[in-house]
Design a protein around this motif. Structure first.
Motif, PDB file in Angstrom:
ATOM      1  N   UNK A   1       0.811  -1.218   0.000  1.00  0.00           N
ATOM      2  CA  UNK A   1       0.000   0.000   0.000  1.00  0.00           C
ATOM      3  C   UNK A   1       0.848   1.274   0.000  1.00  0.00           C
ATOM      4  N   UNK A   2       1.962   1.253   0.722  1.00  0.00           N
ATOM      5  CA  UNK A   2       2.763   2.469   0.896  1.00  0.00           C
ATOM      6  C   UNK A   2       4.116   2.400   0.188  1.00  0.00           C
ATOM      7  N   UNK A   3       4.321   1.376  -0.633  1.00  0.00           N
ATOM      8  CA  UNK A   3       5.632   1.143  -1.242  1.00  0.00           C
ATOM      9  C   UNK A   3       6.218   2.327  -1.973  1.00  0.00           C
ATOM     10  N   UNK A   4       5.423   2.996  -2.799  1.00  0.00           N
ATOM     11  CA  UNK A   4       5.950   4.140  -3.562  1.00  0.00           C
ATOM     12  C   UNK A   4       6.388   5.265  -2.641  1.00  0.00           C
ATOM     13  N   UNK A   5       5.594   5.539  -1.625  1.00  0.00           N
ATOM     14  CA  UNK A   5       5.930   6.614  -0.698  1.00  0.00           C
ATOM     15  C   UNK A   5       7.125   6.217   0.179  1.00  0.00           C
TER      16      UNK A   5
END
Length: 87
Positions: free
Chosen positions: A36-40
């Motif tokens: 869910x938060x990988x890019x950030x």
């Protein structure tokens, strides 16, 4: 309504049961958070990324998942003990 049989209530989990329960709670939680938060998270340093993940995952595991796993364990052990007594 009948009261629960106190002789049928399982005790605390063993060290190995607790380790399995924690693994079952932590691994999927961290996997979902990473997805869910990988890019950030990718833009953060490893220490900050770990801090953010731990800050989100620990409350989810402790207050959300572990009580459910304890209930599931108690249900399984109580059901198993009941089926042994009937047989």
């Amino acid at each position: 309504m009948t009261a629960p049989d106190p002789t049928n209530v399982p005790g605390s989990p063993t060290k190995h049961q607790l380790a399995l329960m924690i693994w079952l709670a932590v691994f999927p939680t961290l996997t979902l958070l990473n997805l869910a938060l990988g890019d950030w998270l990718r833009t953060l340093t490893p220490v900050v990324r770990t801090f953010v993940l731990a800050s989100i995952a620990v409350p989810i595991v402790i207050y959300g998942l572990m009580p459910q796993l304890h209930r599931a364990r108690r249900h399984l052990l109580t059901r198993r003990a009941g089926s042994r007594r009937v047989a």
